[in-house]
Motif scaffolding. Structure first.
Motif, PDB file in Angstrom:
ATOM      1  N   TRP A  31       9.567  38.462  36.862  1.00 30.91           N
ATOM      2  CA  TRP A  31      10.008  39.404  35.321  1.00 30.91           C
ATOM      3  C   TRP A  31      11.807  38.650  35.404  1.00 30.91           C
ATOM      4  CZ3 TRP A  31      13.904  42.867  34.929  1.00 30.91           C
ATOM      5  CH2 TRP A  31      14.122  43.693  33.978  1.00 30.91           C
ATOM      6  N   LEU A  32      12.037  38.727  35.914  1.00 30.73           N
ATOM      7  CA  LEU A  32      13.750  38.126  36.485  1.00 30.73           C
ATOM      8  C   LEU A  32      13.848  36.782  35.269  1.00 30.73           C
ATOM      9  CD1 LEU A  32      15.181  39.122  40.117  1.00 30.73           C
ATOM     10  CD2 LEU A  32      15.788  40.254  37.826  1.00 30.73           C
ATOM     11  N   VAL A  33      13.491  36.011  35.232  1.00 30.40           N
ATOM     12  CA  VAL A  33      13.203  34.351  34.418  1.00 30.40           C
ATOM     13  C   VAL A  33      13.078  34.697  32.760  1.00 30.40           C
ATOM     14  CG1 VAL A  33      12.200  32.242  34.322  1.00 30.40           C
ATOM     15  CG2 VAL A  33      12.977  33.394  36.766  1.00 30.40           C
ATOM     16  N   SER A  34      11.827  35.785  33.167  1.00 28.87           N
ATOM     17  CA  SER A  34      11.648  35.989  31.639  1.00 28.87           C
ATOM     18  C   SER A  34      11.718  36.460  30.440  1.00 28.87           C
ATOM     19  CB  SER A  34      10.436  37.028  31.387  1.00 28.87           C
ATOM     20  OG  SER A  34       9.813  38.062  31.855  1.00 28.87           O
ATOM     21  N   PRO A  35      11.930  36.287  29.137  1.00 32.81           N
ATOM     22  CA  PRO A  35      12.757  36.755  27.780  1.00 32.81           C
ATOM     23  C   PRO A  35      12.373  38.227  28.364  1.00 32.81           C
ATOM     24  CG  PRO A  35      11.386  35.131  27.574  1.00 32.81           C
ATOM     25  CD  PRO A  35      10.870  34.888  28.750  1.00 32.81           C
ATOM     26  N   GLN A  36      10.953  38.724  28.664  1.00 35.12           N
ATOM     27  CA  GLN A  36      11.013  40.290  28.733  1.00 35.12           C
ATOM     28  C   GLN A  36      12.303  40.782  30.034  1.00 35.12           C
ATOM     29  OE1 GLN A  36       8.802  38.393  28.900  1.00 35.12           O
ATOM     30  NE2 GLN A  36       7.679  38.277  26.298  1.00 35.12           N
ATOM     31  N   GLY A  37      12.651  40.207  30.635  1.00 33.28           N
ATOM     32  CA  GLY A  37      13.394  40.326  31.718  1.00 33.28           C
ATOM     33  C   GLY A  37      14.153  40.555  31.398  1.00 33.28           C
ATOM     34  N   MET A  40      16.754  34.695  33.227  1.00 40.78           N
ATOM     35  CA  MET A  40      17.534  34.485  34.380  1.00 40.78           C
ATOM     36  C   MET A  40      17.281  33.030  34.483  1.00 40.78           C
ATOM     37  SD  MET A  40      18.352  37.002  37.051  1.00 40.78           S
ATOM     38  CE  MET A  40      20.371  36.759  37.958  1.00 40.78           C
ATOM     39  N   SER A  41      18.365  32.671  35.153  1.00 42.54           N
ATOM     40  CA  SER A  41      17.839  30.594  36.115  1.00 42.54           C
ATOM     41  C   SER A  41      16.336  30.960  36.876  1.00 42.54           C
ATOM     42  CB  SER A  41      18.812  29.912  35.756  1.00 42.54           C
ATOM     43  OG  SER A  41      19.519  30.337  37.313  1.00 42.54           O
ATOM     44  N   GLN A  42      15.752  30.300  37.186  1.00 41.74           N
ATOM     45  CA  GLN A  42      14.467  30.275  38.528  1.00 41.74           C
ATOM     46  C   GLN A  42      15.864  30.357  39.785  1.00 41.74           C
ATOM     47  OE1 GLN A  42      11.921  29.440  37.956  1.00 41.74           O
ATOM     48  NE2 GLN A  42      11.857  31.023  40.197  1.00 41.74           N
ATOM     49  N   PRO A  43      17.026  29.766  40.232  1.00 40.16           N
ATOM     50  CA  PRO A  43      17.626  30.093  40.997  1.00 40.16           C
ATOM     51  C   PRO A  43      18.209  31.530  41.139  1.00 40.16           C
ATOM     52  CG  PRO A  43      17.792  27.450  40.738  1.00 40.16           C
ATOM     53  CD  PRO A  43      17.427  28.389  39.535  1.00 40.16           C
ATOM     54  N   GLU A  44      19.342  31.504  40.343  1.00 32.96           N
ATOM     55  CA  GLU A  44      19.454  33.048  39.589  1.00 32.96           C
ATOM     56  C   GLU A  44      18.227  34.475  40.453  1.00 32.96           C
ATOM     57  OE1 GLU A  44      23.109  33.245  36.748  1.00 32.96           O
ATOM     58  OE2 GLU A  44      21.321  32.340  36.094  1.00 32.96           O
ATOM     59  N   ALA A  45      17.283  34.310  39.639  1.00 35.93           N
ATOM     60  CA  ALA A  45      16.204  35.100  39.918  1.00 35.93           C
ATOM     61  C   ALA A  45      15.289  34.912  41.548  1.00 35.93           C
ATOM     62  CB  ALA A  45      15.077  34.387  38.725  1.00 35.93           C
ATOM     63  N   GLU A  46      15.695  33.982  41.786  1.00 32.32           N
ATOM     64  CA  GLU A  46      15.389  34.241  43.676  1.00 32.32           C
ATOM     65  C   GLU A  46      16.037  34.671  43.915  1.00 32.32           C
ATOM     66  OE1 GLU A  46      13.858  30.657  47.219  1.00 32.32           O
ATOM     67  OE2 GLU A  46      14.302  30.064  44.595  1.00 32.32           O
ATOM     68  N   SER A  47      17.734  34.274  43.903  1.00 32.67           N
ATOM     69  CA  SER A  47      18.521  35.307  45.142  1.00 32.67           C
ATOM     70  C   SER A  47      18.877  36.731  44.267  1.00 32.67           C
ATOM     71  CB  SER A  47      19.525  34.554  44.354  1.00 32.67           C
ATOM     72  OG  SER A  47      20.572  35.346  44.873  1.00 32.67           O
ATOM     73  N   LEU A  48      18.420  36.839  43.015  1.00 28.43           N
ATOM     74  CA  LEU A  48      18.630  38.463  43.281  1.00 28.43           C
ATOM     75  C   LEU A  48      17.150  39.106  43.433  1.00 28.43           C
ATOM     76  CD1 LEU A  48      20.232  40.587  41.847  1.00 28.43           C
ATOM     77  CD2 LEU A  48      19.088  40.173  39.749  1.00 28.43           C
ATOM     78  N   ALA A  49      16.342  38.129  43.118  1.00 25.29           N
ATOM     79  CA  ALA A  49      15.073  39.387  43.558  1.00 25.29           C
ATOM     80  C   ALA A  49      15.237  39.261  45.181  1.00 25.29           C
ATOM     81  CB  ALA A  49      13.978  38.026  43.290  1.00 25.29           C
ATOM     82  N   SER A  50      15.044  38.164  45.892  1.00 18.76           N
ATOM     83  CA  SER A  50      15.597  38.467  47.203  1.00 18.76           C
ATOM     84  C   SER A  50      16.168  40.262  47.733  1.00 18.76           C
ATOM     85  CB  SER A  50      15.887  37.055  47.746  1.00 18.76           C
ATOM     86  OG  SER A  50      17.606  36.744  47.980  1.00 18.76           O
ATOM     87  N   GLN A  51      17.657  39.888  47.009  1.00 17.66           N
ATOM     88  CA  GLN A  51      18.600  41.202  47.255  1.00 17.66           C
ATOM     89  C   GLN A  51      17.783  42.179  47.335  1.00 17.66           C
ATOM     90  OE1 GLN A  51      22.061  40.304  44.981  1.00 17.66           O
ATOM     91  NE2 GLN A  51      21.733  38.303  45.400  1.00 17.66           N
ATOM     92  N   GLN A  52      16.834  42.365  45.643  1.00 24.81           N
ATOM     93  CA  GLN A  52      16.404  44.000  44.865  1.00 24.81           C
ATOM     94  C   GLN A  52      14.919  43.698  45.621  1.00 24.81           C
ATOM     95  OE1 GLN A  52      18.284  45.897  43.726  1.00 24.81           O
ATOM     96  NE2 GLN A  52      20.277  44.432  43.217  1.00 24.81           N
TER      97      GLN A  52
END
Length: 326
Positions: A31-37, A40-52
């Motif tokens: 979701w963070l990577v998608s335009p609906q979210g 974000m770039s894949q690395p950014e999204a992976e990092s934020l998802a792991s935090q949240q």
């Protein structure tokens, strides 16, 4: 010493029933990577998802809940936050179960003109910040409209616009009966006396908030104990919630809206919710435990912490409730 990771694992094991159906890391990342979210770039999204994801999961938040908040907060026809503001605000709002519909309604009340809809006509940036603050405080848009109406405009008390805006917002956060404010002010011409009477009269005086000792008291009891400082102490106090037939914790205002004329009987017969929040150490605590550890600063830390189901409540993510209170 127990590490934060180990503490989180213990909490997750204890609250495993809450995790069913809530957001999972890869789902959040997608979701963070998608335009609906967030796009974000894949690395950014992976990092934020792991935090949240862990906190969101404990709070019973699904991707659809984040999407509903984003639709209100980011859309130019809604609040119109930029992406930086959205990323900062959306997770705390989700973790405290702020209603997207109510957030949008509050923003509309704050920005729309008085002539057209009875709104406060605040500038966009001020309205964005104020709407978020008010929803975190469990303020009600209908109450804001009612309070502003008795203070400003043709049928109001003749307050200037700035005074009416400031007073209506602070009283909506505190919870106040608009008609009591109006009649008391007409008799006394004193805003402080009208404020005190209006908050004490809200919902037949049944509303209680938790003072520094983490025990609930009515507005009248706050006034007697704290004297001139009572209003700030009251506004800082978390609101008492009761457990309804849907096995969720709700405010007195939600009981009144749902049950109508019979709400007082339902509210008084229901159990006080033992509220719980997730602290910065990854563990879950009640208000009394927050107060015991943090002392007089517990209310500020509590208000910023993710909300978990109360001790008597069903998980936030579960089967269809018996009787939903809104």
């Amino acid at each position: 010493m127990v590490t934060r990771a180990l503490a989180c694992a213990v909490v997750a094991a204890a609250l495993r029933p809450l995790l069913i159906g809530a957001v999972q890391p890869k789902e959040l990342e997608a979701w963070l990577v998608s335009p609906q979210g967030f796009g974000m770039s894949q690395p950014e999204a992976e990092s934020l998802a792991s935090q949240q994801w862990h906190t969101l999961t404990l709070c019973g938040i699904e991707v659809k809940d984040l999407q509903a908040l984003k639709n209100v907060m980011f859309d130019t026809k809604g609040m119109g936050l930029d992406m930086v503001q959205l990323r900062k605000e959306i997770f705390p709002l989700a973790e405290q179960h702020v209603s997207p519909v109510k957030l949008g309604t509050m923003y509309t009340a704050l920005t729309s003109s008085y002539t057209i809809s009875g709104g406060l006509a605040l500038p966009k940036a001020q309205a964005q910040e104020t709407a978020i603050t008010m929803l975190k405080s469990r303020a009600e848009p209908d109450e804001l409209y009612a309070l502003y109406k008795v203070m400003y405009g043709y049928s109001g008390l003749g307050f200037d616009k700035t005074t009416a805006q400031r007073t209506a917002i602070s009283l909506a956060i505190a919870g106040a009966d608009a008609n009591t404010f109006k009649t008391t002010y007409q008799q006394s011409k004193n805003i402080v006396l009208a404020q005190n009477a209006a908050v004490a009269a809200e919902l037949s005086g049944l509303v209680r908030r938790y003072a520094k000792d983490a025990k609930p008291y009515t507005a009248s009891e706050f006034q007697k104990y704290y004297g001139n400082d009572w209003f700030s102490e009251w506004s800082a106090g978390p609101m008492e919630l009761h457990v309804s037939s849907d096995h969720r914790a709700h405010t007195a205002s939600q009981f009144a809206r749902h049950y109508g004329a019979n709400w007082q009987t339902k509210y008084q017969a229901s159990a006080e919710a033992t509220q719980k929040r997730l602290a910065s150490d990854g563990k879950v605590y009640t208000m009394l435990e927050y107060q015991s550890y943090y002392g007089n600063s517990w209310q500020t830390l509590w208000s910023a912490s993710p909300e978990l189901p109360c001790s008597q409540c069903a998980p936030f993510v579960a089967a269809a409730p018996i009787d939903v209170v809104v």
